[in-house]
Design a protein around this motif. Sequence first.
Motif, short mmCIF file in Angstrom:
data_model
loop_
_atom_site.label_atom_id
_atom_site.label_comp_id
_atom_site.label_asym_id
_atom_site.label_seq_id
_atom_site.Cartn_x
_atom_site.Cartn_y
_atom_site.Cartn_z
N ILE A 86 -31.62 -27.51 8.94
CA ILE A 86 -31.12 -27.19 7.59
C ILE A 86 -30.05 -26.11 7.68
N GLY A 87 -30.29 -25.09 8.48
CA GLY A 87 -29.29 -24.02 8.67
C GLY A 87 -28.01 -24.55 9.27
N LYS A 88 -28.13 -25.42 10.24
CA LYS A 88 -26.95 -26.01 10.89
C LYS A 88 -26.16 -26.85 9.89
N LEU A 89 -26.87 -27.62 9.06
CA LEU A 89 -26.20 -28.47 8.08
C LEU A 89 -25.47 -27.68 7.01
N LYS A 90 -25.89 -26.45 6.75
CA LYS A 90 -25.20 -25.62 5.75
C LYS A 90 -23.75 -25.33 6.16
N ASP A 91 -23.47 -25.41 7.46
CA ASP A 91 -22.11 -25.20 7.95
C ASP A 91 -21.28 -26.48 7.91
N PHE A 92 -21.89 -27.58 7.46
CA PHE A 92 -21.23 -28.88 7.33
C PHE A 92 -21.56 -29.44 5.94
N PRO A 93 -20.85 -29.02 4.91
CA PRO A 93 -21.22 -29.41 3.55
C PRO A 93 -21.14 -30.91 3.28
N ASP A 94 -20.48 -31.67 4.13
CA ASP A 94 -20.34 -33.11 3.89
C ASP A 94 -21.27 -33.97 4.74
N LEU A 95 -22.22 -33.36 5.46
CA LEU A 95 -23.14 -34.11 6.32
C LEU A 95 -24.51 -34.25 5.67
N LYS A 96 -25.12 -35.41 5.87
CA LYS A 96 -26.52 -35.63 5.53
C LYS A 96 -27.28 -35.64 6.84
N GLY A 97 -28.44 -35.02 6.89
CA GLY A 97 -29.18 -34.91 8.13
C GLY A 97 -30.57 -35.50 8.06
N LEU A 98 -30.98 -36.07 9.18
CA LEU A 98 -32.32 -36.64 9.34
C LEU A 98 -32.93 -36.16 10.64
N PHE A 99 -34.25 -36.23 10.72
CA PHE A 99 -34.97 -35.96 11.95
C PHE A 99 -35.62 -37.26 12.41
N ALA A 100 -35.60 -37.51 13.69
CA ALA A 100 -36.37 -38.59 14.30
C ALA A 100 -37.28 -37.93 15.32
N THR A 101 -38.56 -38.26 15.25
CA THR A 101 -39.53 -37.64 16.14
C THR A 101 -40.55 -38.68 16.61
N THR A 102 -41.05 -38.47 17.78
CA THR A 102 -42.04 -39.39 18.35
C THR A 102 -43.46 -39.00 17.94
N LYS A 103 -43.67 -37.78 17.47
CA LYS A 103 -45.03 -37.29 17.20
C LYS A 103 -45.28 -36.88 15.74
N GLY A 104 -44.29 -36.86 14.90
CA GLY A 104 -44.50 -36.49 13.50
C GLY A 104 -44.10 -35.05 13.20
#
Length: 105
Positions: A86-104
């Motif tokens: 979320i902090g990283k995405l604040k520096d990219f106002p035009d990006l949408k971010g998702l997480f992919a995880t193997t364990k939840g």
Amino acid sequence: MSEKNTGVPYEMFVQDLMQTIIDADGKVGQRNIEVKHNVKLKDKFGNERQFDVYWEYELGGVVYKTVIECKDYTSKITVEKIDALIGKLKDFPDLKGLFATTKGY
């Protein structure tokens, strides 16, 4: 002795999976989208930042950009990892971010 898990095989799996989903969807105006692995983008301060998976497309004159951070951990993702994205995405106002995880989460 076991090999260290770099996470790269999982990142490439997620890249291939997203490419397949996008290709199968095939909506008008969203064809030929290339899902990329290990992409570096410049944030609003000019700093180069790395993302595991990235794609973009234009529809109706608007460019949509999405990133996925992939975590191939042996345990669930912590709140701190989510907060970091979320902090990283604040520096990219035009990006949408998702997480992919193997364990939840």
